[in-house]
Structures are given as structure tokens and as C-alpha cells.
Design an enzyme around this catalytic site. Sequence first.
Site, PDB file in Angstrom:
ATOM      1  N   GLU A   1       0.894  -1.178   0.000  1.00 41.92           N
ATOM      2  CA  GLU A   1       0.000   0.000   0.000  1.00 41.92           C
ATOM      3  C   GLU A   1       0.917   1.208   0.000  1.00 41.92           C
ATOM      4  O   GLU A   1       1.357   1.663   1.061  1.00 41.92           O
ATOM      5  CB  GLU A   1      -0.877   0.005   1.255  1.00 41.92           C
ATOM      6  CG  GLU A   1      -1.862  -1.135   1.345  1.00 41.92           C
ATOM      7  CD  GLU A   1      -3.062  -0.966   0.421  1.00 41.92           C
ATOM      8  OE1 GLU A   1      -3.164   0.078  -0.264  1.00 41.92           O
ATOM      9  OE2 GLU A   1      -3.887  -1.888   0.384  1.00 41.92           O
TER      10      GLU A   1
ATOM     11  N   CYS B   1      -2.249   9.323   2.200  1.00 42.85           N
ATOM     12  CA  CYS B   1      -1.917   8.684   0.924  1.00 42.85           C
ATOM     13  C   CYS B   1      -2.950   9.068  -0.120  1.00 42.85           C
ATOM     14  O   CYS B   1      -2.660   9.113  -1.317  1.00 42.85           O
ATOM     15  CB  CYS B   1      -1.840   7.177   1.078  1.00 42.85           C
ATOM     16  SG  CYS B   1      -3.290   6.474   1.875  1.00 42.85           S
TER      17      CYS B   1
HETATM   18  P1  NAD Z   1       8.029   5.228   4.823  1.00 44.96           P
HETATM   19  O1  NAD Z   1       8.078   4.475   3.558  1.00 44.96           O
HETATM   20  O2  NAD Z   1       9.148   6.103   5.170  1.00 44.96           O
HETATM   21  O3  NAD Z   1       7.870   4.190   6.057  1.00 44.96           O
HETATM   22  C1  NAD Z   1       6.785   3.297   6.142  1.00 44.96           C
HETATM   23  C2  NAD Z   1       7.162   2.128   7.037  1.00 44.96           C
HETATM   24  O4  NAD Z   1       8.110   1.304   6.367  1.00 44.96           O
HETATM   25  C3  NAD Z   1       7.847   2.546   8.350  1.00 44.96           C
HETATM   26  O5  NAD Z   1       7.434   1.650   9.358  1.00 44.96           O
HETATM   27  C4  NAD Z   1       9.320   2.371   8.033  1.00 44.96           C
HETATM   28  O6  NAD Z   1      10.124   2.169   9.161  1.00 44.96           O
HETATM   29  C5  NAD Z   1       9.277   1.142   7.155  1.00 44.96           C
HETATM   30  N1  NAD Z   1      10.398   1.012   6.207  1.00 44.96           N
HETATM   31  C6  NAD Z   1      10.937   1.975   5.432  1.00 44.96           C
HETATM   32  N2  NAD Z   1      11.905   1.448   4.641  1.00 44.96           N
HETATM   33  C7  NAD Z   1      11.952   0.124   4.932  1.00 44.96           C
HETATM   34  C8  NAD Z   1      12.755  -0.956   4.454  1.00 44.96           C
HETATM   35  N3  NAD Z   1      13.692  -0.778   3.526  1.00 44.96           N
HETATM   36  N4  NAD Z   1      12.547  -2.183   4.969  1.00 44.96           N
HETATM   37  C9  NAD Z   1      11.601  -2.382   5.906  1.00 44.96           C
HETATM   38  N5  NAD Z   1      10.828  -1.393   6.415  1.00 44.96           N
HETATM   39  C10 NAD Z   1      10.998  -0.154   5.926  1.00 44.96           C
HETATM   40  O7  NAD Z   1       6.645   6.059   4.806  1.00 44.96           O
HETATM   41  P2  NAD Z   1       6.136   7.217   5.793  1.00 44.96           P
HETATM   42  O8  NAD Z   1       6.920   8.455   5.563  1.00 44.96           O
HETATM   43  O9  NAD Z   1       6.005   6.697   7.185  1.00 44.96           O
HETATM   44  O10 NAD Z   1       4.642   7.418   5.266  1.00 44.96           O
HETATM   45  C11 NAD Z   1       4.299   8.219   4.163  1.00 44.96           C
HETATM   46  C12 NAD Z   1       4.160   7.405   2.901  1.00 44.96           C
HETATM   47  O11 NAD Z   1       3.264   6.314   3.119  1.00 44.96           O
HETATM   48  C13 NAD Z   1       3.541   8.208   1.765  1.00 44.96           C
HETATM   49  O12 NAD Z   1       4.201   7.861   0.567  1.00 44.96           O
HETATM   50  C14 NAD Z   1       2.096   7.731   1.739  1.00 44.96           C
HETATM   51  O13 NAD Z   1       1.454   7.910   0.500  1.00 44.96           O
HETATM   52  C15 NAD Z   1       2.268   6.291   2.098  1.00 44.96           C
HETATM   53  N6  NAD Z   1       1.041   5.716   2.630  1.00 44.96           N
HETATM   54  C16 NAD Z   1       0.331   4.861   1.835  1.00 44.96           C
HETATM   55  C17 NAD Z   1      -0.876   4.340   2.286  1.00 44.96           C
HETATM   56  C18 NAD Z   1      -1.697   3.434   1.414  1.00 44.96           C
HETATM   57  O14 NAD Z   1      -2.575   2.770   1.957  1.00 44.96           O
HETATM   58  N7  NAD Z   1      -1.472   3.359   0.124  1.00 44.96           N
HETATM   59  C19 NAD Z   1      -1.344   4.669   3.568  1.00 44.96           C
HETATM   60  C20 NAD Z   1      -0.579   5.518   4.360  1.00 44.96           C
HETATM   61  C21 NAD Z   1       0.616   6.042   3.871  1.00 44.96           C
END
Ligand code: NAD
Length: 511
Positions: free
Chosen positions: A262, A296
Amino acid sequence: MTRATSVAGDPAARAVELLSSMGVTMPAPGSLVARTPITGAALTTLTASSGADVDAAIGKAANAFRDWRTVPAPQRAAVVRRLGELLREHLHELGELATLEAGKIGAEARGEVQEMIDVCEFAVGLSRQLYGRTMASERPGHRLMETWHPLGVVGVLSAFNFPVAVWSWNTAIALVCGDTVVWKPSETTPLTALAGHALLRRAAVEVGADPEIHQLVQGAADVGERLVDDERVALLSATGSVRMGRTVGPRVAARFGRCLLELGGNNAAIVTASADLELTTRAVVFAAAGTAGQRCTTLRRVIAHTDVVAALGDRLCDAYHQLRVGDPLEDGVLVGPLINGRAYTSMQDALARALADGGELLCGGERVIVHGEESYYVRPAIVRMPAQTEVVREETFAPILYVLTYYDFDDAIALHNQVPQGLSSTVFTRDQREAERFLAADGSDCGIANVNIGTSGAEIGGAFGGEKQTGGGRESGSDSWKAYMRRATNTINYSTELPLAQGIEFSPVSS
Ligand code: NAD
């Protein structure tokens, strides 16, 4: 019920008070710093999970799965039902904690908890509806059917902007499906995660279920990577940026695990010449400026017909001027802070690039000092663009709304789809042909396509997710539960013959 107070008091003390009201004992201090974006101050510190901790958590979840998978689904639902009740009891406390940690205004933070309650109710009903099909067998005396079984351990990686709701979408459904869960929340929101975990564990104990069905690990990407690479994690449900999904997806695929992605969106609204501009303006303002542009599903692009673009721009700017930006704990504030300084810098960079591309700033974009220099508040911005340039095609996780223009409806749809992401979309129109065309196979290419309603604020009853770089996953309602289970096809022969499928004769025995 406790009441929100302005954070001008002591947010750290308030966070501890809220946590203890939800049964959380504060963990040992450590290197993980929980901050409030409201002031930028530290709330507390926690110990991040070590590699051994994650390994042990997955082990406990895998052990718990052995028995949990055989508990009848309607009995498993008792945990989720109780969780929903506890969330109702603690709606205000958990909502306020989400405000403190993620900076959401009270109404949206409480809405997030309400969404958790809703998904618990959905999952309880679902526990009696995990239907398999019975198909017509081509062979006499045979029955052909499918059964659905629990998958195993589900790893949940969640993003900062929905610190608890996304976890609950996954967890409520996974638990009734018979899976156990290991949750790695965003390192930015560890305290709401402690609360969610404590409430779920309490629900399990109170209904006599094994609390080990849910595990919490805390920390940054390195902690998440342990879940990504561990073969005991049958499904990794990862919510976050496209950047994260690019790393995580191939790594899970390399070990033939399942992945539910997602990821980011770049959501648009087509505003046609027949649109009800009053309704459109209200919908656009909530979708584009709500949650300070940090959903998102936030509306990032408006593609307006040449006949209405000027009037719409005026209405939107008027509405934006009335948006109160400030401390999200104060009544009347509609736009809280950005999550941190990095988000502010990326917003300013995007605005500079848009202006360099010929964009015209219609309103907003400037910083507002609310609680000193360590927190980042901005006025939501609207930029009129001459074309859909590179910066418009990217997701900037901040409140910037780009306005583009079209004349021909087919061009509007083409412009709409010419971005790498495919999450949410909408058309504002009073023309049924345009509405149907937008929803048709050659219309919007997104996972969510609406008519006369904004791009954000989806109901939990529908499947949630998007296409292209958004990752293709579906969560929450409809038949999304199938991602959390494995399907077995069963053929049962109740005859005395052994006919082979496709009419094949294969018998060395002469008759
Ligand atoms: P992010 O990608 O920085 O982090 C999300 C999660 O993934 C965190 O728990 C982080 O620690 C983990 N993570 C990051 N890199 C990783 C890796 N290489 N391996 C394992 N885990 C890893 O995102 P964010 O800044 O917390 O949130 C914002 C983003 O999330 C925006 O792009 C938004 O659109 C997206 N988002 C999408 C949805 C959806 O349902 N499509 C919902 C909410 C947020």
C-alpha cells in the site's frame, strides 16, 4: 473520559498519562525518540528492538499460530470484538495520543480510531463469511470445492500518517482469518503503537485467547527488514512510500513470500464544466488540505475544464484563506503541523521546482510559526501549472495542490492517468456520460474512482488500495480478506470409479 488540552502544557506528561489510561507501562528508555510534531519536542525515549528481539517475536507469533489456526473463526472474532469495545472506551485517549504523535487535528484523529472500531465490526461479521465456492465437477460422483485456510504469521509495516488505523485494518482481518501478527509501526509514532498493542493484548486475555497472537517490534527500517527477510513471515503487508515498496517487494518475492503493498498516491480530481462548484470546493479543500496534505489519498492534482478553472481557483483560494493553521489540540484549527523539518524542506523544494516550471502560486506555501522553530506548520498551497511536469508527477507528502487545465474530456483522462501512481481519483460532474466514462475500463486507472466526492476518507467496507506504483494491494473491506488466507482446491470422489479429468484413459490393467 479525558479531555484534550492545549499542548502548551506538558505534552510529555500528557502522553504518559494517556498511555497509562490505556494500560501501557512505559518501556525502558533507549535510542528511539518519540516526538510531537506539535512543538517538535521529545515526548520520551524507548529501546528499539534488537535483531534477537525481532527473531523472538516472530518465533512467538509462529508458535501461537499453531493453535490459533484451528480455533473456529467466529471464536477468533471474540478478540476483535473485544478490541472494538476497548477502542470505543478509549476513543478520546487514543485519538489524543495520535494527535500528539502524528499532529492530526482532534476530529481526524478520533475519526482514525472510529475507523478502527468500524473495521473490528466488519471483521467480526466476516468471521462467519469466509466462504469458499463449490464448483460443478466434470466427473460423475465427484465434488469440487475450495477451502480457505490461515496463512501464518503476517508482518505489518505501517506509516506515520495513520499510526493505528492501518495496523487495525490488517490486524482485525488477519486475526479472524486465523493468522498471527508481528507489527513494526513507523519509528515516528511508537507511542500510539504501544497503546494499540496493549489494548489488543488486553482484549485477548479478557476473552481467554493467547495474547502471543500479537507481537510488537519497534524501530526504523532495519527492524522492518528483519520481517521482510524472515521466511516465517508468510505475508508482509507494507504501507508507506514507493521508495520503501521498491526495496521490500523484490526481497519478499525473492523468498517466495507474499507481499501486500500500500504505497504512495498522486490523486487527482477532474472538474468538468458542469460540476457543482460549491460542492466541488468543499470536497477539494478537505481532500487537499486535510491532515496537512499527509494522507496517501490526499488530493494533489485538480484537472479543471477551461470554462471553470478561474472560478474554481478563486473559490479554492477564498476557502484556503479561511483555513485555520495551528496547534491541532485547539478547537477550530483545521490544519496541524507537518510531521518534521524534512517534510517542510521537501514541500519548499517542490514549490520552487513548480514555480521554475512556470507554475503560478495562487495562495499559501509559507511557514507559520505556532510553537517555535522546532515544529513545522505551513499554509496549504495552490499552484496553477501550465503542464504536468515532473514535480507534479511525484508525490510530495505535504499540502500542495496543482491545478491543471483541459478542454476535451479524453485529454483530461489522459492527463489524469499520466502519473506513475494509481491510488485514488474522482470526477466532479453533473453529466452522467462523463461520470460513467470516468469509471469505465478506459477511464481512471486507479484502485479508487469516485464521482462527486473527494479522493480521501474512504469507508472501510470497500477494498482499499491502488494500482501501478501504489503497489496493487487491497486491504480492509470487500473480499480483501483473501490476501490473508491460502486457498486449497479439493476434489472428492464419492463414487466407486476413478475417471480422470479431461477424459484421459490411463489404465495398465486389462479388463
Ligand atoms: P516510509 O516508507 O518512510 O515508512 C513506512 C514504514 O516502512 C515505516 O514503518 C518504516 O520504518 C518502514 N520502512 C521503510 N523502509 C523500509 C525498508 N527498507 N525495509 C523495511 N521497512 C521499511 O513512509 P512514511 O513516511 O512513514 O509514510 C508516508 C508514505 O506512506 C507516503 O508515501 C504515503 O502515500 C504512504 N502511505 C500509503 C498508504 C496506502 O494505503 N497506500 C497509507 C498511508 C501512507
